[in-house]
Write a protein that holds these residues in place. Structure first.
Motif, PDB file in Angstrom:
ATOM      1  N   ALA A 259      -8.665   1.764  -0.810  1.00 59.80           N
ATOM      2  CA  ALA A 259      -8.417   1.082  -2.104  1.00 59.80           C
ATOM      3  C   ALA A 259      -9.031   1.943  -3.667  1.00 59.80           C
ATOM      4  O   ALA A 259      -8.566   1.240  -4.413  1.00 59.80           O
ATOM      5  CB  ALA A 259      -9.224  -0.702  -2.102  1.00 59.80           C
ATOM      6  N   GLY A 260      -9.732   2.645  -3.600  1.00 58.30           N
ATOM      7  CA  GLY A 260     -10.155   3.580  -4.182  1.00 58.30           C
ATOM      8  C   GLY A 260      -9.582   3.437  -4.174  1.00 58.30           C
ATOM      9  O   GLY A 260      -8.879   4.366  -5.988  1.00 58.30           O
ATOM     10  N   LYS A 261      -8.672   5.269  -4.291  1.00 58.72           N
ATOM     11  CA  LYS A 261      -7.209   5.649  -4.583  1.00 58.72           C
ATOM     12  C   LYS A 261      -6.538   5.425  -5.194  1.00 58.72           C
ATOM     13  O   LYS A 261      -5.657   5.701  -6.140  1.00 58.72           O
ATOM     14  CB  LYS A 261      -6.542   6.769  -3.669  1.00 58.72           C
ATOM     15  N   LEU A 262      -5.935   4.395  -5.034  1.00 62.74           N
ATOM     16  CA  LEU A 262      -5.077   3.528  -4.947  1.00 62.74           C
ATOM     17  C   LEU A 262      -4.984   2.971  -6.734  1.00 62.74           C
ATOM     18  O   LEU A 262      -4.495   3.170  -7.180  1.00 62.74           O
ATOM     19  CB  LEU A 262      -4.382   2.121  -4.009  1.00 62.74           C
ATOM     20  N   ALA A 263      -6.333   2.625  -6.761  1.00 61.65           N
ATOM     21  CA  ALA A 263      -6.467   2.103  -8.211  1.00 61.65           C
ATOM     22  C   ALA A 263      -6.490   3.141  -9.141  1.00 61.65           C
ATOM     23  O   ALA A 263      -6.137   2.787 -10.241  1.00 61.65           O
ATOM     24  CB  ALA A 263      -8.541   1.422  -8.223  1.00 61.65           C
ATOM     25  N   GLU A 264      -6.980   4.312  -8.287  1.00 61.03           N
ATOM     26  CA  GLU A 264      -7.111   5.467  -9.475  1.00 61.03           C
ATOM     27  C   GLU A 264      -6.144   6.082  -9.739  1.00 61.03           C
ATOM     28  O   GLU A 264      -5.986   6.876 -11.125  1.00 61.03           O
ATOM     29  CB  GLU A 264      -8.314   6.840  -9.096  1.00 61.03           C
ATOM     30  N   ALA A 265      -4.797   6.521  -8.915  1.00 58.29           N
ATOM     31  CA  ALA A 265      -3.716   6.808  -8.514  1.00 58.29           C
ATOM     32  C   ALA A 265      -3.228   6.392 -10.095  1.00 58.29           C
ATOM     33  O   ALA A 265      -2.028   6.274 -10.420  1.00 58.29           O
ATOM     34  CB  ALA A 265      -2.756   6.581  -7.892  1.00 58.29           C
ATOM     35  N   LEU A 266      -2.838   4.819 -10.199  1.00 62.83           N
ATOM     36  CA  LEU A 266      -2.552   3.776 -10.757  1.00 62.83           C
ATOM     37  C   LEU A 266      -3.224   3.430 -12.039  1.00 62.83           C
ATOM     38  O   LEU A 266      -2.293   2.595 -12.641  1.00 62.83           O
ATOM     39  CB  LEU A 266      -1.747   2.476 -10.174  1.00 62.83           C
ATOM     40  N   ASP A 267      -4.541   4.062 -12.043  1.00 67.24           N
ATOM     41  CA  ASP A 267      -5.403   4.092 -13.214  1.00 67.24           C
ATOM     42  C   ASP A 267      -5.502   2.245 -13.645  1.00 67.24           C
ATOM     43  O   ASP A 267      -4.992   1.900 -15.012  1.00 67.24           O
ATOM     44  CB  ASP A 267      -5.123   4.505 -14.686  1.00 67.24           C
ATOM     45  N   SER A 268      -5.801   1.010 -12.962  1.00 66.86           N
ATOM     46  CA  SER A 268      -5.574  -0.050 -12.776  1.00 66.86           C
ATOM     47  C   SER A 268      -6.799  -0.765 -13.162  1.00 66.86           C
ATOM     48  O   SER A 268      -7.890  -0.241 -11.922  1.00 66.86           O
ATOM     49  CB  SER A 268      -5.017  -0.854 -12.080  1.00 66.86           C
ATOM     50  N   ASP A 269      -7.263  -1.701 -13.709  1.00 68.88           N
ATOM     51  CA  ASP A 269      -8.780  -2.384 -13.415  1.00 68.88           C
ATOM     52  C   ASP A 269      -9.057  -3.508 -12.815  1.00 68.88           C
ATOM     53  O   ASP A 269      -8.992  -3.628 -12.459  1.00 68.88           O
ATOM     54  CB  ASP A 269      -9.311  -2.950 -15.146  1.00 68.88           C
TER      55      ASP A 269
END
Length: 405
Positions: A259-269
């Motif tokens: 989940a962390g990788k996905l959030a950072e990859a998409l730069d999504s709060d």
């Protein structure tokens, strides 16, 4: 020999449609001498090819599953034809058949009758729902077994309801399982000299395809409600965002991801706020947020950041895309063959041996292509062969004799 295998096995095939022919093609690719015994006018797959997919007068269905075999066309309902079939069986290691249960028995070629001819034979039968039992006489076909096995319900299961798998995966898996069983029996035969009865079915193959899913399902609490899920979730037992998503210009799938990788990859709060939730229990919630984010982005925008962050994803390709896929080309997935001046694209054997894919040595384009060669191997004179062909016991079909459409 580069590009080929030699397993020293002689196989007599009484097969039609897909499951049986696919099994025998795997064996033929590995170097078995597969002799396809078919009716004078040819097996079913020579006369039907879905999507009107013919190459000149040759069915693409037949091209898909009869590589590296030899064909002899025999009227096995005649006394002379049955005798020739028995002569071929007497010298074989394996007999493979996928007719309805009881058909070969009525012809005098059932298991017990064949064992009298060849006590060490490996007799392999493929059926729809097994040879015995309350449903044994029901029609056995890929789509029917997708439904009966729960595969369709599990493949859909979301907001759009059940979904049919887009290829005959049960038939193909059934063919590979039967080939595996035959090879296992052949190893034992080489060790002990004993034959075997090998039986497979489409129903069992459809269930075996789902061994992971079914085992998890029967162990899961509140299991009946677990299959229900939103449209983006591709599996009932994976954490979100495992599934299918639509971009502005393409569709992609996301596999198991941090989940962390996905959030950072998409730069999504929005995704950062969901990092600590149970992404299985709240899979629809997480998948819906992911779907909304991706719906605003192009494939170009997500490809580089996903690769940079180690996100597991793939673009959903069409069959046209697949043909140009550089990895497919590198692996030699596709092959070509000339059919009466037109080129047909075939799918090569899926395995490599000593770094090589088994070569295509022959393709029996028409029923009885190899009838004379096979009769010669049985010791028949040319005069006897001519007589059998004139009598309609043996067929040697010319291209013009096959029709379709």
């Amino acid at each position: 020999m580069a590009g080929s295998m030699e397993i020293g096995m002689k196989v007599i095939s009484f097969c039609h449609y897909l499951q049986g022919p696919a099994c025998c093609q795997y064996l033929a690719d590995m170097g078995a001498d597969v002799i396809k015994i078919e009716p004078l006018k040819g097996a079913f797959e020579r006369h039907w090819s879905g999507g009107n997919s013919w190459v000149t007068d040759v069915s693409a269905f037949s091209l898909a599953v009869n590589r590296n075999k030899r064909s002899i066309a025999i009227d096995v309902k005649s006394e002379e034809g049955l005798a020739i079939a028995r002569d071929l069986i007497a010298d074989a290691d394996v007999l493979v058949e996928n007719y309805r249960p009881g058909v070969l028995d009525r012809l005098g070629l059932g298991y017990e009758a064949v064992r009298e001819i060849n006590p060490a034979i490996i007799y392999a039968s493929a059926s729809g729902l097994g040879a015995t039992g309350p449903a044994a006489k029901r029609p056995g076909q890929d789509l029917l077994m997708q439904a009966r096995s729960g595969l369709i319900a599990a493949t859909g299961g979301g907001e759009d309801g059940p979904s049919v798998v887009g290829a005959a995966v049960v038939d193909q898996h059934g063919g590979s399982l039967l080939a595996m069983g035959i090879l296992g029996a052949y190893v034992r035969r080489l060790q002990t000299g004993e034959g075997a009865r090998v039986e497979s079915s489409l129903f069992a193959a459809a269930i075996d395809l789902q061994v992971e899913a079914l085992t998890k399902y029967y162990a899961a609490p509140d299991r009946a409600n677990r299959v229900k899920r939103g449209r983006n979730c591709g599996s009932w037992y994976h954490d979100a965002p495992y599934g299918l998503y639509t971009l502005t210009d393409a569709r992609i799938v996301l596999s198991m991801n941090d989940a962390g990788k996905l959030a950072e990859a998409l730069d999504s709060d929005d995704l950062r706020a969901l990092r600590s939730i149970d992404r299985y229990a709240e899979r629809d919630r997480y998948a819906a947020v992911m779907a909304d984010i991706l719906a605003k982005r192009s494939f170009f925008q997500v490809e580089s950041v996903f690769n940079e962050h180690g996100v597991w994803f793939e673009r959903v390709q069409s069959y046209e895309d697949l043909l140009e896929d550089p990895q497919a080309k590198h692996m030699g997935v596709f092959g070509e063959i000339d059919i009466n001046g037109k080129t047909a694209t075939l799918i090569n054997h899926p395995l490599r041996y000593d770094g090589e894919t088994p070569a295509m040595r022959r393709m029996p384009l028409y029923p009885g292509t190899d009838s004379r060669d096979i009769m010669t191997e049985l010791g028949m004179s040319a005069e006897r062969q001519d007589a059998l062909i004139r009598m309609g016991v043996i067929g040697q079909a010319e291209p013009a004799e096959l029709h379709h459409g």
